[in-house]
Write a protein that holds these residues in place. Structure first.
Motif, PDB file in Angstrom:
ATOM      1  N   ASN A 297       0.809  -1.221   0.000  1.00 44.89           N
ATOM      2  CA  ASN A 297       0.000   0.000   0.000  1.00 44.89           C
ATOM      3  C   ASN A 297       0.840   1.267   0.000  1.00 44.89           C
ATOM      4  O   ASN A 297       0.375   2.320  -0.439  1.00 44.89           O
ATOM      5  N   GLU A 298       2.083   1.192   0.491  1.00 47.64           N
ATOM      6  CA  GLU A 298       2.951   2.373   0.547  1.00 47.64           C
ATOM      7  C   GLU A 298       3.581   2.702  -0.807  1.00 47.64           C
ATOM      8  O   GLU A 298       4.010   3.823  -1.022  1.00 47.64           O
ATOM      9  N   LYS A 299       3.631   1.738  -1.695  1.00 48.31           N
ATOM     10  CA  LYS A 299       4.247   1.968  -3.000  1.00 48.31           C
ATOM     11  C   LYS A 299       3.231   2.656  -3.924  1.00 48.31           C
ATOM     12  O   LYS A 299       2.249   2.038  -4.344  1.00 48.31           O
ATOM     13  N   GLU A 300       3.448   3.931  -4.215  1.00 46.18           N
ATOM     14  CA  GLU A 300       2.489   4.768  -4.948  1.00 46.18           C
ATOM     15  C   GLU A 300       2.112   4.199  -6.320  1.00 46.18           C
ATOM     16  O   GLU A 300       0.938   4.118  -6.657  1.00 46.18           O
ATOM     17  N   SER A 301       3.095   3.788  -7.091  1.00 51.79           N
ATOM     18  CA  SER A 301       2.808   3.278  -8.438  1.00 51.79           C
ATOM     19  C   SER A 301       1.992   1.984  -8.380  1.00 51.79           C
ATOM     20  O   SER A 301       1.115   1.756  -9.213  1.00 51.79           O
ATOM     21  N   LEU A 302       2.254   1.173  -7.390  1.00 53.26           N
ATOM     22  CA  LEU A 302       1.518  -0.078  -7.231  1.00 53.26           C
ATOM     23  C   LEU A 302       0.081   0.193  -6.790  1.00 53.26           C
ATOM     24  O   LEU A 302      -0.860  -0.459  -7.255  1.00 53.26           O
TER      25      LEU A 302
END
Length: 194
Positions: free
Chosen positions: A153-158
């Motif tokens: 959830n912290e990975k913006e692109s994901l």
């Protein structure tokens, strides 16, 4: 009908036909038969039902004297099927890209030396595009966010990919034959509402 019609995901069949009709009229390529066919469509009331993939499977049957007849798709059905196919293709692509990105994060976590069970590395994506841990069977109320889903959830692109994925899957699961059992819908799990 002799008109060039482009399939756009955000346009209904009638809207796309109107655009093509106006363009052909401006360019002077609209013949009388095509114009009459378009006018019939424009004057017809909009369909009362949402197209479903099972309604558009070509059917055939046998007549009493041994002949065969086929159900042919009309232009509206072809257009709607193309829209469904486009969304399914995009959902499949997003599913693959999410799987690759998640596998990279799994490999990084495993390489860090931390101990994880297979259950810790399972996830689903809700309709908001949020990664959620998958509960153990029969223990759906005991789910807490795992380190793994927190990292996802912290990975913006994901997260952006997950949101697009949720939108695409939600737009096709109710109108396709495979529905929720489709391979591209593997991660999609909308939250239950009371």
């Amino acid at each position: 009908m002799n008109i060039t019609l482009y399939v756009e995901q955000h346009l209904t069949y009638r809207e796309a036909l109107k655009i093509a009709y106006d363009k052909a009229k401006r360019e002077g390529t609209l013949d009388e038969i095509t114009e009459a066919s378009c006018q019939v469509e424009f004057n017809r009331p909009p369909p009362a039902a949402i197209y479903h993939e099972s309604d558009m499977i070509s059917r055939y049957g046998e007549t009493e004297n041994g002949g065969f007849y086929f159900k042919a798709w009309n232009l509206r059905e072809v257009y709607e099927q193309a829209r469904i196919n486009g969304r399914v293709s995009y959902a499949e692509s997003l599913n693959g890209r999410i799987s690759e990105a998640v596998d990279e994060i799994k490999d990084t976590l495993k390489a860090s030396g931390m101990e994880f069970s297979e259950q810790d590395l399972k996830f689903s994506i809700n309709e908001k595009g949020e990664f959620k841990p998958v509960p153990l069977p029969g223990k759906s109320s005991e789910v807490t966010e795992s380190l793994f889903t927190k990292l996802l959830n912290e990975k913006e692109s994901l997260r952006y990919m997950a949101l697009e994925y949720a939108r695409m899957v939600a737009s096709v699961i109710d109108v396709t034959l495979e529905g929720r059992s489709a391979p591209y819908a593997l991660y999609f799990s909308p939250e239950q509402t009371d």
